[in-house]
Design an enzyme around this catalytic site. Sequence first.
Site, PDB file in Angstrom:
ATOM      1  N   GLU A   7       0.832  -1.213   0.000  1.00 48.66           N
ATOM      2  CA  GLU A   7       0.000   0.000   0.000  1.00 48.66           C
ATOM      3  C   GLU A   7       0.863   1.258   0.000  1.00 48.66           C
ATOM      4  O   GLU A   7       0.743   2.136   0.865  1.00 48.66           O
ATOM      5  CB  GLU A   7      -0.960  -0.012   1.199  1.00 48.66           C
ATOM      6  CG  GLU A   7      -2.001  -1.110   1.099  1.00 48.66           C
ATOM      7  CD  GLU A   7      -3.042  -1.107   2.208  1.00 48.66           C
ATOM      8  OE1 GLU A   7      -4.151  -1.634   1.995  1.00 48.66           O
ATOM      9  OE2 GLU A   7      -2.744  -0.579   3.305  1.00 48.66           O
ATOM     10  N   GLU A  37      -5.507  -8.192  -1.116  1.00 46.45           N
ATOM     11  CA  GLU A  37      -6.179  -7.989   0.172  1.00 46.45           C
ATOM     12  C   GLU A  37      -7.636  -7.641  -0.093  1.00 46.45           C
ATOM     13  O   GLU A  37      -7.929  -6.769  -0.902  1.00 46.45           O
ATOM     14  CB  GLU A  37      -5.554  -6.844   0.989  1.00 46.45           C
ATOM     15  CG  GLU A  37      -4.212  -7.144   1.603  1.00 46.45           C
ATOM     16  CD  GLU A  37      -3.735  -6.023   2.516  1.00 46.45           C
ATOM     17  OE1 GLU A  37      -4.592  -5.350   3.141  1.00 46.45           O
ATOM     18  OE2 GLU A  37      -2.518  -5.812   2.601  1.00 46.45           O
TER      19      GLU A  37
END
Length: 464
Positions: free
Chosen positions: A172, A361
């Site tokens: 991320e 995810e």
Amino acid sequence: MKTFPQAFLWGGATAANQVEGAYLEDGKGLTTSDVQPRGVFGDVVERVPGDSGIKDIAIDFYHRYPEDISLFAEMGFNCLRVSIAWARIFPHGDEAQPNEAGLAFYDKLFDEMAKHNITPLVTLSHYEMPWALVKNYGGWGNRKVIGFFERYARTVFERYQAKVKLWLTFNEINMSLHAPMTGVGLPADSSKAEVYQAIHHQLVASALAAKACHDIVPEGKIGNMLLGGLMYPLSCKPDDIFETLQQNRSWQFFGDVQCRGAYPGYMLRYFRDNGINLDITDADRAALKETVDFISFSYYMTGCVTADEELNKKARGNILSMVPNPHLASSEWGWQIDPLGLRTLLNVLWDRYQKPLFIVENGLGAKDKVEADGSINDDYRISYLNDHLVQVREAIEDGVELMGYTSWGPIDLVSASKAEMSKRYGFIYVDRDDDGNGTLARSRKKSFWWYKEVIATNGGSLKE
């Protein structure tokens, strides 16, 4: 019966600092995550070794991984995303030689996965870096850290080249804009110029890691990893539409650099307009041309954007500063649930980059209740994942090239943002509470059997 592609990778995703524990074992150094035991996104509180934090043990994956991998294999996983704790390999980050005990642990982990025919997908840096690099060098704000990261990346590529073919650079990476300490090792009050300079160093390091992977693991593939922060305009007012474009670009910029090999014009204008003068060398520009092979991302929610400053002020309490969507329900933690948004995001990324995608995810954090007979009937999790996977299948029908899907937290783990156990994502329950009490025993939830059937039928069992 609609199914997924034959070579589709099914599994789950974890992070070293949220599952491993053993935080100072076998020569490991402290990480940025270790010094923030009660909320990775909070202030830095430097800990003294020996102080108690819930991540010190986490779910003890470091010692229990054979049991956990056996459970993943029972579900039918053919892929597991894990991360390497950089400070297990280079405890202070700047050593000339790696820590053999740390390298040996991941050898054993990857060998155990191979025994069960589970493909490793390995993140080089998942929300942590050696704390000594922050203390002694100022984190990613220091250009020297690029070299330290490249040494680390080359070390693990060389060590595991026969065992790991799928790699990710930074987890991320766009979250550094919202949580600088977590992403780049900078204090929360750092200036925009300081944060973007640190991000630049990280982007260069990511490109150098891609080059190293291509050189050392020629049959391997390396991807980036974005938080898929898809935003919708709150209204059809032109100002809201344009503000949404700008907000989406704030995270797409990372993908643009990592997939196209150069800074996009809109970011160069942003830097000019905000008086941000980055130190970008010719060598940096050359390095950035080494792009990733695929794009991976997390997806949990969408949000709305408006040019109305009063509404924006109310939204600034949440970490992504999103205005709530009045048409969506929310989880217990206030995350809005939007399965169709995942299909939209897959199409947006595919149209923009034309590179293979990987959902690494996705999941629902919820409080699970253990019944008197030990069962955990997490139908809410089944419903959430079913609805999202149906939209994933539709995106594949749309023409999106998707490598696989790894749900977040296939086994309960310590949450990143709050260091909680009560925010559970897993198909496997772990007996531990927010205060660290419990036996750490594993048990199968209802969703365990549901996901097993989804994998066994290659998505054919999903309910429209």
